[in-house]
Design a protein around this motif. Structure first.
Motif, short mmCIF file in Angstrom:
data_model
loop_
_atom_site.label_atom_id
_atom_site.label_comp_id
_atom_site.label_asym_id
_atom_site.label_seq_id
_atom_site.Cartn_x
_atom_site.Cartn_y
_atom_site.Cartn_z
N SER A 1 8.75 -1.49 1.28
CA SER A 1 7.94 -2.68 1.04
C SER A 1 8.49 -3.89 1.78
O SER A 1 7.75 -4.64 2.44
CB SER A 1 7.87 -2.98 -0.46
OG SER A 1 7.28 -1.93 -1.17
N TYR B 1 0.12 0.66 3.24
CA TYR B 1 0.15 1.48 2.02
C TYR B 1 -1.20 2.20 1.84
O TYR B 1 -1.23 3.42 1.60
CB TYR B 1 0.43 0.58 0.81
CG TYR B 1 0.69 1.32 -0.48
CD1 TYR B 1 -0.29 2.12 -1.08
CD2 TYR B 1 1.91 1.22 -1.14
CE1 TYR B 1 -0.06 2.80 -2.26
CE2 TYR B 1 2.16 1.90 -2.33
CZ TYR B 1 1.17 2.68 -2.89
OH TYR B 1 1.39 3.35 -4.07
N TYR C 1 7.03 4.42 6.13
CA TYR C 1 6.33 4.84 4.90
C TYR C 1 6.46 6.35 4.68
O TYR C 1 6.76 6.80 3.57
CB TYR C 1 4.86 4.45 5.02
CG TYR C 1 3.97 4.98 3.91
CD1 TYR C 1 3.86 4.30 2.70
CD2 TYR C 1 3.26 6.16 4.06
CE1 TYR C 1 3.05 4.77 1.68
CE2 TYR C 1 2.45 6.65 3.05
CZ TYR C 1 2.35 5.95 1.86
OH TYR C 1 1.56 6.45 0.86
N LYS D 1 4.23 8.98 -3.70
CA LYS D 1 3.19 8.16 -3.07
C LYS D 1 1.81 8.32 -3.72
O LYS D 1 0.84 7.71 -3.26
CB LYS D 1 3.13 8.47 -1.58
CG LYS D 1 4.44 8.12 -0.86
CD LYS D 1 4.39 8.47 0.61
CE LYS D 1 5.65 8.00 1.34
NZ LYS D 1 6.86 8.74 0.96
#
Length: 229
Positions: free
Chosen positions: A82, A132, A199, A206
């Motif tokens: 993040s 995301y 990511y 996730k």
């Protein structure tokens, strides 16, 4: 032996959170739909448009807040992703605004709120949100990290292509000569690809029950505004 009660407690908390998420996902999907519909209506009427423009930073924060409400694995890897997504995205925009690389020559207006180094702080939130959402779409569908990152970055370029005319019309930012250069989309792909790799490699769960629905609403929102504005 002394750790078992703590482990059981954490397991109960995780199950409780998961239960709340599953039962509340329908409610939040409704909230998202209403929220974006109201945004479309507000942006469509000249008398209301300035007020809804001013609400854009809150729009971004609310979208991210709902997304994170359905995120379950708050470990150090997720926090690292993040922070990295925010800083890389924001940093690339600072570089772009001051040098023209890698996106081209542009500048931000005042609509997106408080700026640091001539770039709105909300831009980092936008990068985190989009990576995301698009990354989550391919998480279970594509096994290869590099391919998944390329697909995620490619989808972000498509989304940016949809967003650009709306963002210019709403005075989020403006391009030199009022022409969106090809370098903008190339730069978006490269930066997005790098963040998508982070990511993919970050070790956190996730699964997100609301991510796909939020992504769909975001795309529809800007696609509709393309025809209205």
């Amino acid at each position: 032996m002394s750790y078992r009660p703590l482990e059981k407690s954490e397991s109960k908390i995780e199950k409780a959170v998961q239960g709340i998420q599953e039962h509340k996902s329908g409610l939040f999907k409704l909230i998202i739909s209403v929220f974006y519909l109201v945004g479309i209506i507000g942006m469509s009427f000249p008398v209301l448009k300035p007020y809804f423009q001013a609400l854009t930073p809150f729009h971004l924060l609310l979208s991210l807040g709902i997304l994170l409400l359905f995120h379950s694995d708050w470990n150090r890897y997720f926090m690292g992703f993040s922070i990295s997504a925010y800083l890389i995205g924001f940093g690339s925009e600072v570089l772009g605004v001051h040098t023209g690389f890698p996106f081209g020559n542009y500048e931000y207006g005042s609509v997106l709120g408080i700026k640091l180094l001539d770039v709105p702080l909300m831009i980092g939130v936008n990068w985190l949100l989009l990576v995301y959402l698009t990354g989550n779409l391919f998480e279970k569908r594509v096994d290869n990290d590099f391919l998944a990152a390329a697909l995620g970055a490619g989808l972000m370029v498509i989304i940016d292509f949809i967003i650009e005319p709306v963002a210019i019309g709403l005075e989020f930012w403006s391009w030199e000569g009022e022409i969106i250069p090809l370098s903008n989309y190339m730069g978006w792909f490269v930066v997005a690809y790098f963040i998508h790799l982070i990511y993919r490699r970050a070790m956190f769960e996730k699964k997100n029950l609301i991510s796909g629905f939020l992504l769909l609403n975001l795309i529809i929102f800007f696609a509709v505004l393309n025809f209205i504005l």
